[in-house]
Design a protein around this motif. Structure first.
Motif, PDB file in Angstrom:
ATOM      1  N   ALA A 106      -0.466   2.328  -8.106  1.00 55.84           N
ATOM      2  CA  ALA A 106      -1.870   2.398  -7.641  1.00 55.84           C
ATOM      3  C   ALA A 106      -2.709   3.101  -8.590  1.00 55.84           C
ATOM      4  O   ALA A 106      -3.236   4.142  -8.313  1.00 55.84           O
ATOM      5  N   LEU A 107      -3.217   2.217  -9.571  1.00 56.03           N
ATOM      6  CA  LEU A 107      -3.756   2.787 -10.805  1.00 56.03           C
ATOM      7  C   LEU A 107      -5.417   2.790 -10.723  1.00 56.03           C
ATOM      8  O   LEU A 107      -6.185   3.242 -11.255  1.00 56.03           O
ATOM      9  N   CYS A 108      -6.073   2.276  -9.058  1.00 55.15           N
ATOM     10  CA  CYS A 108      -7.240   2.172  -9.036  1.00 55.15           C
ATOM     11  C   CYS A 108      -7.561   3.271  -7.620  1.00 55.15           C
ATOM     12  O   CYS A 108      -8.647   2.768  -6.936  1.00 55.15           O
ATOM     13  N   ASP A 109      -7.068   4.186  -7.878  1.00 59.01           N
ATOM     14  CA  ASP A 109      -7.276   5.272  -6.613  1.00 59.01           C
ATOM     15  C   ASP A 109      -7.184   4.675  -5.396  1.00 59.01           C
ATOM     16  O   ASP A 109      -7.900   4.753  -4.457  1.00 59.01           O
ATOM     17  N   ASP A 145      -4.167   4.988  -2.944  1.00 57.98           N
ATOM     18  CA  ASP A 145      -3.185   5.475  -2.491  1.00 57.98           C
ATOM     19  C   ASP A 145      -3.670   6.784  -1.550  1.00 57.98           C
ATOM     20  O   ASP A 145      -4.513   7.531  -1.668  1.00 57.98           O
ATOM     21  N   SER A 170      -5.465   8.330  -8.787  1.00 51.43           N
ATOM     22  CA  SER A 170      -4.751   7.737  -9.844  1.00 51.43           C
ATOM     23  C   SER A 170      -4.865   8.805 -10.947  1.00 51.43           C
ATOM     24  O   SER A 170      -5.914   9.503 -11.540  1.00 51.43           O
ATOM     25  N   SER A 171      -3.820   9.063 -11.433  1.00 52.36           N
ATOM     26  CA  SER A 171      -3.550   9.847 -12.647  1.00 52.36           C
ATOM     27  C   SER A 171      -2.130   9.351 -13.509  1.00 52.36           C
ATOM     28  O   SER A 171      -1.156   8.705 -12.758  1.00 52.36           O
ATOM     29  N   HIS A 218       0.885  10.928 -11.471  1.00 54.94           N
ATOM     30  CA  HIS A 218       1.102  10.343 -10.019  1.00 54.94           C
ATOM     31  C   HIS A 218       1.415   8.978 -10.056  1.00 54.94           C
ATOM     32  O   HIS A 218       2.496   8.558  -9.616  1.00 54.94           O
ATOM     33  N   CYS A 219       0.882   8.098 -10.983  1.00 58.56           N
ATOM     34  CA  CYS A 219       0.978   6.607 -11.189  1.00 58.56           C
ATOM     35  C   CYS A 219       2.315   6.669 -11.692  1.00 58.56           C
ATOM     36  O   CYS A 219       3.366   5.697 -11.583  1.00 58.56           O
ATOM     37  N   GLY A 230     -10.228   4.698 -10.952  1.00 60.72           N
ATOM     38  CA  GLY A 230      -8.932   4.902 -11.318  1.00 60.72           C
ATOM     39  C   GLY A 230      -8.824   5.119 -12.847  1.00 60.72           C
ATOM     40  O   GLY A 230      -9.705   5.427 -13.499  1.00 60.72           O
ATOM     41  N   SER A 276      -5.516   0.348 -17.125  1.00 57.31           N
ATOM     42  CA  SER A 276      -4.194  -0.490 -17.329  1.00 57.31           C
ATOM     43  C   SER A 276      -3.251  -0.478 -18.450  1.00 57.31           C
ATOM     44  O   SER A 276      -2.066  -0.175 -18.471  1.00 57.31           O
TER      45      SER A 276
END
Length: 361
Positions: A13-16, A18, A31-32, A35-36, A60, A63
């Protein structure tokens, strides 16, 4: 069904994107890198074949930078790295992707995103023409061919970079879109055509259409299905989890969330809205296909919901109508990754798709 293996991927979930409950931000789930990374390493440990690293602009983290940082931490899982067309000069993109593939020891796959650039709005036909040109030049460079391309969007004469992918070939290109230009670009230039959730019958019809389109260009096309999933030990528990997930979102808030995305006006998003509009009072478009996720996010807006046997049987139904690859996600992503792996993944026959592509002449 094709002779390709069934690839089962998870989603970082790189784009906030979650949440415990959609629409309720949680600082711990933004996204951090830590966390990711936790989500990705959980997917590796759980046995997933691949993991999608999505790409946005406003939300986020990046990529490509994330993939480069994550790659040395992975032992066996592949990466499906999303890159946004037009943001990088193509020879630079080729060097970056070849370098990451080297770090991964040949386990990179690429998701091409035909998005408008921040601050830019191109007509659909022009945007997809840019995508077609970028995909063609990128493939040539990663296949070790010199390029002399003079197009509407890409103007370049260059030899391939010295650094190459591990096998000296372009990794599989995954690409999706429901508009007419998007379908044609996929048929001409993609290796895996990605669909968003839909009914089994609609998925079967689109699968047949896309294989026919590819055949008209003398090509084979594998098919992927991007969906959320909610699996619990009983169907009642799964439905309760689905209801809880959207319990904090009203219609106005959900609309605001969806409209933040740069793809909010796309044909694919329109189809997800149509699927939602046709669902029953509980949000189900058909057995075990729940459209409630789309109430509070753009893009893929439905989830496969049920107990382990129901979820597995639903995946098999999609496989029977032509799906070769699933990209799954759930909320929160690390927790649902573990649930799906324990309850469903262990009983699926699956493997990464890239080795199948590498075995072709």
């Amino acid at each position: 069904m094709s002779d390709a293996p069934l690839e089962v991927s998870w989603f970082a979930a790189l784009c906030d994107d979650d949440y415990e409950r959609l629409g309720v931000p949680d600082e711990a789930l933004l996204s951090s890198w830590p966390h990711c990374r936790t989500i990705a390493l959980a997917a590796e440990e759980a046995g997933f074949d691949n993991i999608l690293l999505p790409s946005g602009y406003a939300l986020g983290i990046d990529s490509v930078a994330f993939a480069a940082a994550l790659a040395p931490h992975l032992r066996r899982m592949h990466l499906l790295l999303a890159v946004r067309v037009g943001e990088l000069v193509v020879p630079q993109m080729a060097r970056q992707l070849a370098t990451i593939d080297q770090v991964l020891e040949g386990r990179l796959t690429i998701n091409i995103i035909s998005s408008d650039l921040p601050g830019e709005t191109l007509p659909s036909a022009a945007r997809y023409q840019r995508t077609r040109e970028v995909m063609g030049v990128l493939r040539d460079l990663l296949d070790r061919r010199p390029v002399a391309h003079h197009g509407d969007f890409v103007e370049v004469e260059v030899d391939p970079p010295r650094i190459a992918t591990v096998d000296g070939r372009c990794p599989p290109l995954y690409f999706g879109g429901l508009s007419e230009p998007a379908k044609e670009v996929a048929a001409e230039a993609a290796d895996v055509y990605l669909m968003w959730p839909d009914t089994v019958d609609a998925t079967a019809a689109l699968a047949a259409e896309m294989r026919e389109r590819a055949a008209a260009h003398g090509r084979d096309l594998r098919l992927g299905f991007r969906s959320h999933v909610i699996v619990r030990e009983t169907e009642a528990e799964a439905r309760a989890a689905a209801a809880s997930l959207i319990s904090a979102v009203d219609d106005e808030q959900g609309r605001a969330i969806r409209e933040r995305s740069l793809d909010s006006g796309s044909a694919g998003v329109a189809r997800q809205a149509e699927l939602r509009a046709g669902a029953d009072d509980d949000g189900f478009a058909e057995d075990h296909l729940w459209t409630g996720v789309g109430k509070a996010r753009s893009g893929a807006g439905a989830a496969i919901v049920g107990d382990p046997d129901q979820v597995r049987a639903t995946l098999e139904r999609y496989r029977e109508v032509g799906i070769d690859a699933f990209i799954l996600s759930g909320y929160p992503h690390a927790a649902e990754c573990d649930r799906f792996a324990r309850h469903v993944l262990a009983d699926l026959d699956h493997a990464p798709l890239r080795p199948w592509f590498a075995s072709r002449p």
